[in-house]
Motif scaffolding. Structure first.
Motif, PDB file in Angstrom:
ATOM      1  N   MET A 177      39.183  27.183  40.825  1.00  0.00           N
ATOM      2  CA  MET A 177      39.462  27.577  39.450  1.00  0.00           C
ATOM      3  C   MET A 177      40.449  26.573  38.861  1.00  0.00           C
ATOM      4  N   ALA A 178      40.263  26.213  37.593  1.00  0.00           N
ATOM      5  CA  ALA A 178      41.133  25.223  36.961  1.00  0.00           C
ATOM      6  C   ALA A 178      41.314  25.576  35.492  1.00  0.00           C
ATOM      7  N   ARG A 179      42.473  25.212  34.959  1.00  0.00           N
ATOM      8  CA  ARG A 179      42.793  25.420  33.551  1.00  0.00           C
ATOM      9  C   ARG A 179      43.596  24.238  33.035  1.00  0.00           C
ATOM     10  N   VAL A 180      43.504  24.022  31.731  1.00  0.00           N
ATOM     11  CA  VAL A 180      44.326  23.027  31.062  1.00  0.00           C
ATOM     12  C   VAL A 180      44.902  23.673  29.811  1.00  0.00           C
ATOM     13  N   SER A 181      46.214  23.554  29.606  1.00  0.00           N
ATOM     14  CA  SER A 181      46.868  24.174  28.460  1.00  0.00           C
ATOM     15  C   SER A 181      46.818  23.246  27.259  1.00  0.00           C
ATOM     16  N   ALA A 231      38.399  37.871  44.921  1.00  0.00           N
ATOM     17  CA  ALA A 231      38.323  37.520  43.496  1.00  0.00           C
ATOM     18  C   ALA A 231      39.644  36.907  43.081  1.00  0.00           C
ATOM     19  N   MET A 232      39.589  36.018  42.108  1.00  0.00           N
ATOM     20  CA  MET A 232      40.824  35.437  41.595  1.00  0.00           C
ATOM     21  C   MET A 232      40.600  34.988  40.156  1.00  0.00           C
ATOM     22  N   THR A 233      41.708  34.821  39.436  1.00  0.00           N
ATOM     23  CA  THR A 233      41.641  34.343  38.059  1.00  0.00           C
ATOM     24  C   THR A 233      42.953  33.688  37.679  1.00  0.00           C
ATOM     25  N   LEU A 234      42.857  32.776  36.731  1.00  0.00           N
ATOM     26  CA  LEU A 234      44.013  32.086  36.170  1.00  0.00           C
ATOM     27  C   LEU A 234      44.144  32.460  34.704  1.00  0.00           C
ATOM     28  N   SER A 235      45.366  32.541  34.219  1.00  0.00           N
ATOM     29  CA  SER A 235      45.548  32.709  32.781  1.00  0.00           C
ATOM     30  C   SER A 235      45.092  31.441  32.069  1.00  0.00           C
ATOM     31  N   TYR A 242      46.247  35.337  39.647  1.00  0.00           N
ATOM     32  CA  TYR A 242      46.017  36.648  40.240  1.00  0.00           C
ATOM     33  C   TYR A 242      44.911  36.523  41.283  1.00  0.00           C
ATOM     34  N   ALA A 243      45.064  37.283  42.365  1.00  0.00           N
ATOM     35  CA  ALA A 243      44.036  37.322  43.399  1.00  0.00           C
ATOM     36  C   ALA A 243      43.830  38.767  43.826  1.00  0.00           C
ATOM     37  N   GLY A 244      42.570  39.150  44.042  1.00  0.00           N
ATOM     38  CA  GLY A 244      42.227  40.469  44.543  1.00  0.00           C
ATOM     39  C   GLY A 244      41.656  40.358  45.935  1.00  0.00           C
ATOM     40  N   THR A 245      41.882  41.360  46.763  1.00  0.00           N
ATOM     41  CA  THR A 245      41.477  41.285  48.158  1.00  0.00           C
ATOM     42  C   THR A 245      40.459  42.363  48.514  1.00  0.00           C
ATOM     43  N   SER A 246      39.942  42.229  49.715  1.00  0.00           N
ATOM     44  CA  SER A 246      38.961  43.191  50.218  1.00  0.00           C
ATOM     45  C   SER A 246      39.587  44.539  50.519  1.00  0.00           C
ATOM     46  N   GLN A 247      40.918  44.608  50.596  1.00  0.00           N
ATOM     47  CA  GLN A 247      41.611  45.862  50.880  1.00  0.00           C
ATOM     48  C   GLN A 247      42.207  46.501  49.624  1.00  0.00           C
ATOM     49  N   GLY A 248      41.778  46.030  48.453  1.00  0.00           N
ATOM     50  CA  GLY A 248      42.232  46.631  47.199  1.00  0.00           C
ATOM     51  C   GLY A 248      43.611  46.212  46.769  1.00  0.00           C
ATOM     52  N   THR A 277      36.250  43.156  43.297  1.00  0.00           N
ATOM     53  CA  THR A 277      35.137  42.213  43.226  1.00  0.00           C
ATOM     54  C   THR A 277      35.200  41.273  42.034  1.00  0.00           C
ATOM     55  N   ALA A 278      36.036  41.562  41.034  1.00  0.00           N
ATOM     56  CA  ALA A 278      36.083  40.703  39.843  1.00  0.00           C
ATOM     57  C   ALA A 278      37.447  40.816  39.181  1.00  0.00           C
ATOM     58  N   LEU A 279      37.959  39.684  38.714  1.00  0.00           N
ATOM     59  CA  LEU A 279      39.221  39.623  37.980  1.00  0.00           C
ATOM     60  C   LEU A 279      39.064  38.701  36.790  1.00  0.00           C
TER      61      LEU A 279
END
Length: 741
Positions: A177-181, A231-235, A242-248, A277-279
């Motif tokens: 995942m990548a972002r540019v401000s 799952a993971m996401t960047l602002s 943020y990252a989400g795991t298999s254990q909630g 599963t999704a963020l």
């Protein structure tokens, strides 16, 4: 009597009857028509959203090597495009699928094969190439009018590269995942098969002469005992990960410091440890969208906790799916959330928690894209069928809960009622709660009536029952003339003269509230002994004000002299600061004290006039009979005159109440117009009428704010109707109890 004259009188009576009837019916019709008009404007707030299938067509056959990775559509729902695995961006007409042209994107190394593509923001696409490098491309549309073709509007498009990231030296990651401000800061996050996170941050060095060299830092992030990242996401600006795991679990990092990313929190999001599963981030990058393997969709944001600091908290629960959520994405236009699962697409609004629309075609949907205006969606099925949907969601942020209930807004520590119709950015969360405005209306009216009703009624009693006829002939017209003073003048004086005066002499004002009643009671006691003198008995025959007025003036003068010293002695010289330190109450210079005096001054003439007329119209025979039986004048007033005149007095009070409820200019100028819910007399408020006057010039026609203001007008209308109806019912019952008077 002359028959011709009688005929003329009867004819005039018939004409008068019809004129009065038609005039009365016209007034009733006009009032009802106004109510229908404002209700019609506000009614669309509660209409259900809708979707319309505009077009459906089949894309040309694509091979497995040319798999479609991303879709997009312009804001006019005219031109769509698809990005395939070879890096080709093919544009097509949304109406019929006819091809327009094709553009190609390449990696820096010349690679022509993509592994994945992720869409975010306004048509930004993060592309991961097979050599491990990443580029961020933005598709731009430019409408123009061709003068050579009768000024027909056309849309041009191009692809602009925003950032490039080199391949990691430690091998190919399993997810990137990548972002540019907007200021050029670049962030790349890689998740490797070993479960390790690697973050690469690049930003320009700040020097005295402006931007310097590009500094790049790479960090390994520790996951601790958390489960596998699913799952993971960047602002959008790349400052939060943020990252989400298999254990909630949800992990939150702060990437603001290039030298040291900080793991701020690890939160167990679900007690049943369901897999995340999704963020993704909601529009504005404050709230986090979370989808899980049970089909649940929720939004979270950090809330300050007294013990642990900022803690990620589940705020809203949105419409879920029957199967695991595959992806979640924000609307690029508002706080709506789009979730995607095997059972289709669902769009809900975060703030109102309203389920807006769902899209579930006959064929299985494999990809979709929403227009930047949020007014349309195109979907792609597993058989290559593209559908274009027109969305009609005019007011997604409005619901009964957001209008009247407590809502937990972004950045707030708890659910609350709030009004904030605009902000400095386009990604703010609208706050359109009418509850603080209704509260402000009733609060201002209450304090105004608290000041006006006793003065008006006691003044009417004295003028009608105790004052000399000559004095009454002066006082009553003078009070009635007060009603002719423009309210803008009263508000102007209250804001620029009265408010600073009370702020400077707050201690004296409160002292006068004690001294004036005490001085009156003391003077009454002393008068009981002095009134035995024959010369002083004449004062009791309509000239009592000659004794009362000097007492009141003297009490106010003593309060003005002693107030500053008392304030200095008891409150350290600053009563306002003492109130804040001891009670937590802030003193607003434009507060309900000012409103009580200013709006009370405007309401007094109405109540006084109607009450005085009612008291004066009580038959003299009732008064004479009471006095003949040995009752005093005050006993006669209290036991005979007031009950007989109570229907009229009550009606005048209710008319004054309705006048205060609808007052605009005084509260607009003399209060801080702060939409807060606090009974304190030291704070201001924002009533419905003033809110309409403040907001309507800036409200876009047919927008949510515009229609909400018309709904405010409907509520004011209903409040006035209820007050008048209750007043009439009570008046009729009082009239039946105490006679026709």
């Amino acid at each position: 009597m002359n028959p011709a004259f009688l005929k003329k009188v009867k004819r005039n009576d018939r004409i008068a009857k019809w004129v009065i009837t038609v005039g009365g019916m016209a007034i009733i019709f006009s009032v009802v028509f106004i109510l229908i008009l404002i209700a019609e404007v506000s009614l669309p707030l509660f209409l259900a959203p809708d979707k319309v299938l505009r077009a459906e067509f089949q894309l040309e056959h694509k091979t497995a090597e040319d798999k479609i990775l991303a879709l997009g559509v312009d804001e006019y729902l005219e031109t769509g495009y698809r990005l395939d695995q070879t890096g080709k961006v093919s544009f097509f007409n949304v109406a019929d699928g006819s091809p327009l042209d094709t553009l190609e994107v390449l990696s820096e190394s010349g690679s022509r094969r993509l592994i994945t593509a992720q869409t975010y923001g306004r048509l930004n696409h993060m592309l991961v190439w097979d050599d491990g490098s990443v580029t961020i491309e933005q598709v731009k549309f430019f409408p123009f009018f061709d003068e050579k073709n009768d000024n027909v509007r056309s849309i041009r498009h191009r692809i602009e590269r925003l950032a490039t990231f080199a391949a990691p030296s430690s091998g190919l990651p399993v997810e990137t995942m990548a972002r540019v401000s907007t200021d050029g800061r670049q962030v790349r996050v890689d998740l490797f098969r070993s479960g390790e996170f690697q973050v690469t941050i690049a930003e320009e060095e700040e020097t005295l002469f402006g931007a310097g060299d590009l500094i790049q830092k790479t960090h390994q992030l520790e996951l601790g005992e958390a489960g596998d990242v699913t799952a993971m996401t960047l602002s959008t600006d790349g400052l939060r990960l943020y990252a989400g795991t298999s254990q909630g679990e949800i992990l939150r990092w702060d990437l603001g410091d290039i030298e040291e990313p900080v793991l701020e929190e690890t939160t167990q999001a679900f007690t049943d440890q369901r897999e995340i599963t999704a963020l993704n981030m909601v529009f504005g990058d404050v709230s986090l969208i979370v989808g899980d393997d049970q089909g649940g969709v929720s939004t979270w944001f950090p809330v300050r906790d007294a013990e642990v600091g900022w803690k990620l908290t589940r705020i809203h629960e949105l419409q879920g799916h029957t199967q695991a959520v595959q992806s979640v994405s924000p609307s690029p236009h508002d706080k709506s959330v789009i979730s995607f699962a095997a059972d289709g697409i669902k769009i809900s609004h975060m703030t109102s928690e309203r389920f807006l629309v769902g899209i579930d075609g006959a064929e299985k949907i494999v990809d979709f894209a929403q227009s930047t205006r949020g007014n349309g969606v195109i979907t792609l099925s597993d058989h290559g069928t593209v559908q274009s949907w027109k969305l009609d969601i005019p007011h997604p942020e409005v619901s009964l809960k957001t209008l009247f209930g407590k809502v937990w807004y972004e950045g707030y520590p708890e659910p609350t009622w709030a009004w904030q119709s605009s902000a400095g950015t386009d990604d703010y969360e609208p706050k359109l709660s009418l509850t603080p405005l209704i509260f402000g209306t009733l609060k201002g009216t209450f304090y105004a009536m608290l000041f006006a009703v006793p003065l008006a009624i006691f003044g009417a009693i004295y003028t009608s029952q105790f004052a000399r006829p000559k004095f009454k002939g002066i006082i009553k017209p003078a009070v009635e003339v007060m009603a002719a003073i423009p309210t803008v003048i009263i508000g102007f004086l209250a804001a620029l003269w009265l408010a600073p005066l009370i702020e400077r002499s707050l201690g004296s004002m409160f002292l006068s509230l004690i001294l004036v009643p005490a001085a009156l009671m003391l003077s009454i006691v002393l008068w009981q002994g002095a009134r035995k003198a024959t010369a002083l008995k004449r004062v009791e025959r309509g000239y009592e004000f000659l004794v009362i007025a000097p007492v009141i003036v003297m009490a106010v003068a003593i309060a003005a002299v002693l107030g500053p010293g008392l304030e200095s002695w008891l409150f350290g010289g600053d009563l306002k600061q003492w109130l804040f330190n001891e009670t937590g109450t802030r003193y607003d210079p434009r507060n309900c004290i000012i409103i009580a005096f200013a709006m009370g001054f405007a309401v007094i003439p109405i109540i006084f006039t109607i009450a005085e007329d009612s008291l004066s119209n009580v038959p003299p025979s009732l008064k004479a009979a009471s006095l003949a039986l040995g009752a005093s004048r005050w006993q006669t007033v209290w036991r005979v005159i007031l009950p007989s005149a109570s229907p009229g007095i009550f009606a005048g009070t209710m008319i004054g109440f309705g006048r205060a409820v609808g007052e605009t200019m005084i509260v607009l100028m003399a209060t801080g117009n702060t939409a807060i819910m606090d009974l304190s007399i030291f704070n201001g408020m924002r009533p419905l009428s003033a809110n309409i006057a403040v907001e309507i010039p800036e409200a876009p026609v047919d927008g949510s704010l515009y229609r909400t203001l018309f709904l405010s007008a409907v509520i004011l209308f209903v409040m006035t109707f209820i007050v008048n109806t209750v007043a009439e019912i009570v008046r009729q019952r009082l009239r039946a109890k105490y006679g026709r008077f």
